[in-house]
Design a protein around this motif. Sequence first.
Motif, PDB file in Angstrom:
ATOM      1  N   HIS A  98       0.851  -1.189   0.000  1.00  0.00           N
ATOM      2  CA  HIS A  98       0.000   0.000   0.000  1.00  0.00           C
ATOM      3  C   HIS A  98       0.888   1.240   0.000  1.00  0.00           C
ATOM      4  O   HIS A  98       2.061   1.183   0.353  1.00  0.00           O
ATOM      5  CB  HIS A  98      -1.009   0.006   1.151  1.00  0.00           C
ATOM      6  CG  HIS A  98      -0.442   0.235   2.503  1.00  0.00           C
ATOM      7  ND1 HIS A  98      -0.052  -0.779   3.334  1.00  0.00           N
ATOM      8  CD2 HIS A  98      -0.189   1.379   3.167  1.00  0.00           C
ATOM      9  CE1 HIS A  98       0.401  -0.278   4.465  1.00  0.00           C
ATOM     10  NE2 HIS A  98       0.341   1.032   4.396  1.00  0.00           N
ATOM     11  N   GLN A  99       0.295   2.336  -0.450  1.00  0.00           N
ATOM     12  CA  GLN A  99       1.059   3.577  -0.565  1.00  0.00           C
ATOM     13  C   GLN A  99       0.180   4.767  -0.235  1.00  0.00           C
ATOM     14  O   GLN A  99      -0.959   4.856  -0.671  1.00  0.00           O
ATOM     15  CB  GLN A  99       1.607   3.719  -1.985  1.00  0.00           C
ATOM     16  CG  GLN A  99       2.362   5.013  -2.210  1.00  0.00           C
ATOM     17  CD  GLN A  99       3.089   5.014  -3.528  1.00  0.00           C
ATOM     18  OE1 GLN A  99       3.941   4.178  -3.760  1.00  0.00           O
ATOM     19  NE2 GLN A  99       2.744   5.961  -4.388  1.00  0.00           N
ATOM     20  N   TYR A 100       0.748   5.687   0.552  1.00  0.00           N
ATOM     21  CA  TYR A 100       0.135   6.977   0.840  1.00  0.00           C
ATOM     22  C   TYR A 100       0.908   8.035   0.056  1.00  0.00           C
ATOM     23  O   TYR A 100       2.137   8.103   0.160  1.00  0.00           O
ATOM     24  CB  TYR A 100       0.272   7.356   2.315  1.00  0.00           C
ATOM     25  CG  TYR A 100      -0.377   6.449   3.324  1.00  0.00           C
ATOM     26  CD1 TYR A 100      -1.676   6.708   3.744  1.00  0.00           C
ATOM     27  CD2 TYR A 100       0.305   5.389   3.897  1.00  0.00           C
ATOM     28  CE1 TYR A 100      -2.278   5.914   4.707  1.00  0.00           C
ATOM     29  CE2 TYR A 100      -0.282   4.587   4.852  1.00  0.00           C
ATOM     30  CZ  TYR A 100      -1.575   4.851   5.252  1.00  0.00           C
ATOM     31  OH  TYR A 100      -2.163   4.074   6.210  1.00  0.00           O
ATOM     32  N   SER A 101       0.210   8.874  -0.700  1.00  0.00           N
ATOM     33  CA  SER A 101       0.831  10.020  -1.357  1.00  0.00           C
ATOM     34  C   SER A 101       0.101  11.260  -0.865  1.00  0.00           C
ATOM     35  O   SER A 101      -1.134  11.309  -0.893  1.00  0.00           O
ATOM     36  CB  SER A 101       0.726   9.915  -2.876  1.00  0.00           C
ATOM     37  OG  SER A 101       1.373   8.753  -3.341  1.00  0.00           O
ATOM     38  N   PHE A 102       0.862  12.257  -0.424  1.00  0.00           N
ATOM     39  CA  PHE A 102       0.275  13.475   0.128  1.00  0.00           C
ATOM     40  C   PHE A 102       0.595  14.658  -0.773  1.00  0.00           C
ATOM     41  O   PHE A 102       1.730  14.814  -1.227  1.00  0.00           O
ATOM     42  CB  PHE A 102       0.813  13.731   1.539  1.00  0.00           C
ATOM     43  CG  PHE A 102       0.487  12.627   2.499  1.00  0.00           C
ATOM     44  CD1 PHE A 102      -0.749  12.577   3.114  1.00  0.00           C
ATOM     45  CD2 PHE A 102       1.404  11.626   2.764  1.00  0.00           C
ATOM     46  CE1 PHE A 102      -1.069  11.549   3.976  1.00  0.00           C
ATOM     47  CE2 PHE A 102       1.090  10.586   3.632  1.00  0.00           C
ATOM     48  CZ  PHE A 102      -0.154  10.550   4.247  1.00  0.00           C
ATOM     49  N   TYR A 103      -0.408  15.494  -1.023  1.00  0.00           N
ATOM     50  CA  TYR A 103      -0.283  16.646  -1.907  1.00  0.00           C
ATOM     51  C   TYR A 103      -0.635  17.910  -1.135  1.00  0.00           C
ATOM     52  O   TYR A 103      -1.681  17.971  -0.488  1.00  0.00           O
ATOM     53  CB  TYR A 103      -1.242  16.513  -3.095  1.00  0.00           C
ATOM     54  CG  TYR A 103      -0.928  15.331  -3.985  1.00  0.00           C
ATOM     55  CD1 TYR A 103      -0.280  15.512  -5.200  1.00  0.00           C
ATOM     56  CD2 TYR A 103      -1.273  14.041  -3.614  1.00  0.00           C
ATOM     57  CE1 TYR A 103       0.006  14.440  -6.027  1.00  0.00           C
ATOM     58  CE2 TYR A 103      -0.984  12.955  -4.427  1.00  0.00           C
ATOM     59  CZ  TYR A 103      -0.344  13.163  -5.635  1.00  0.00           C
ATOM     60  OH  TYR A 103      -0.049  12.094  -6.442  1.00  0.00           O
ATOM     61  N   LEU A 104       0.230  18.907  -1.229  1.00  0.00           N
ATOM     62  CA  LEU A 104      -0.003  20.207  -0.606  1.00  0.00           C
ATOM     63  C   LEU A 104      -0.390  21.219  -1.673  1.00  0.00           C
ATOM     64  O   LEU A 104       0.111  21.160  -2.800  1.00  0.00           O
ATOM     65  CB  LEU A 104       1.270  20.716   0.080  1.00  0.00           C
ATOM     66  CG  LEU A 104       1.575  20.210   1.475  1.00  0.00           C
ATOM     67  CD1 LEU A 104       2.948  20.702   1.916  1.00  0.00           C
ATOM     68  CD2 LEU A 104       0.516  20.644   2.461  1.00  0.00           C
ATOM     69  N   GLU A 141       0.745  19.965  -5.305  1.00  0.00           N
ATOM     70  CA  GLU A 141       2.024  19.345  -5.641  1.00  0.00           C
ATOM     71  C   GLU A 141       2.274  18.178  -4.685  1.00  0.00           C
ATOM     72  O   GLU A 141       2.007  18.288  -3.492  1.00  0.00           O
ATOM     73  CB  GLU A 141       3.171  20.354  -5.503  1.00  0.00           C
ATOM     74  CG  GLU A 141       3.073  21.551  -6.423  1.00  0.00           C
ATOM     75  CD  GLU A 141       3.347  21.221  -7.871  1.00  0.00           C
ATOM     76  OE1 GLU A 141       4.079  20.233  -8.133  1.00  0.00           O
ATOM     77  OE2 GLU A 141       2.804  21.933  -8.747  1.00  0.00           O
ATOM     78  N   LEU A 142       2.814  17.082  -5.226  1.00  0.00           N
ATOM     79  CA  LEU A 142       3.186  15.937  -4.400  1.00  0.00           C
ATOM     80  C   LEU A 142       4.270  16.366  -3.425  1.00  0.00           C
ATOM     81  O   LEU A 142       5.284  16.943  -3.823  1.00  0.00           O
ATOM     82  CB  LEU A 142       3.688  14.792  -5.284  1.00  0.00           C
ATOM     83  CG  LEU A 142       4.147  13.530  -4.565  1.00  0.00           C
ATOM     84  CD1 LEU A 142       2.974  12.872  -3.850  1.00  0.00           C
ATOM     85  CD2 LEU A 142       4.780  12.568  -5.556  1.00  0.00           C
ATOM     86  N   CYS A 143       4.060  16.104  -2.144  1.00  0.00           N
ATOM     87  CA  CYS A 143       5.064  16.504  -1.156  1.00  0.00           C
ATOM     88  C   CYS A 143       5.689  15.322  -0.429  1.00  0.00           C
ATOM     89  O   CYS A 143       6.804  15.439   0.079  1.00  0.00           O
ATOM     90  CB  CYS A 143       4.481  17.498  -0.153  1.00  0.00           C
ATOM     91  SG  CYS A 143       3.218  16.822   0.926  1.00  0.00           S
ATOM     92  N   ARG A 144       5.027  14.171  -0.381  1.00  0.00           N
ATOM     93  CA  ARG A 144       5.583  13.047   0.373  1.00  0.00           C
ATOM     94  C   ARG A 144       4.872  11.761  -0.055  1.00  0.00           C
ATOM     95  O   ARG A 144       3.675  11.749  -0.252  1.00  0.00           O
ATOM     96  CB  ARG A 144       5.351  13.281   1.860  1.00  0.00           C
ATOM     97  CG  ARG A 144       5.971  12.342   2.821  1.00  0.00           C
ATOM     98  CD  ARG A 144       7.458  12.335   2.820  1.00  0.00           C
ATOM     99  NE  ARG A 144       7.998  13.559   3.388  1.00  0.00           N
ATOM    100  CZ  ARG A 144       9.288  13.769   3.560  1.00  0.00           C
ATOM    101  NH1 ARG A 144      10.151  12.859   3.229  1.00  0.00           N
ATOM    102  NH2 ARG A 144       9.717  14.885   4.076  1.00  0.00           N
TER     103      ARG A 144
END
Length: 183
Positions: free
Chosen positions: A92-98, A105-108
Amino acid sequence: PVFEVTDAEKTFYKDWLNFNIIELAENPEEAEYGFYDVDYDGVAELIVREPMHLYVLQKQNDEVVLLNEETKYMSLLPNGMLMKFEVAADRHQYSFYLLEEGGYELCRTLSRRDTVEGGYGKFYAEEDERLIDGVSVSKDEWDELLYDILLRYWGRYEKDSGEIETYQYYLAEVEFTKFMGGA
């Protein structure tokens, strides 16, 4: 965030949706819309969702601008961040966008992969491979960063006790209305 959507803003966005929903949404007949102040400026943005997609739109000089290029599997968090959560039997993957100037924009990115052959080992096992932004890290480092993101960005955090650690997060509270118009 505290915000109020005026009747004029609602009418503006509804009119825009009537003429643009077909170009915006993958499944316009299943689209819903609502409002949320993603940048905490007191002015609500238009949030459109449909199965597996979320769109954040903002009025800029009488034009409507899509703030997130990435729309699939997105969720809106209470602080205005977007989170993409992808899951399979073995990972599984978490992608965080600010929200930055001009859009999200993808931040982490935090990902975890089951290292047991066949992908059906114990979830969150010590030997799982964990990556932060593509770099291999220890379980402790991965858990610490996820915990840090949950505390700093999500505001409310709960860590369940027990054999398996789980993170419970809260989505932004948006009152959605079924889109009934169309060009």
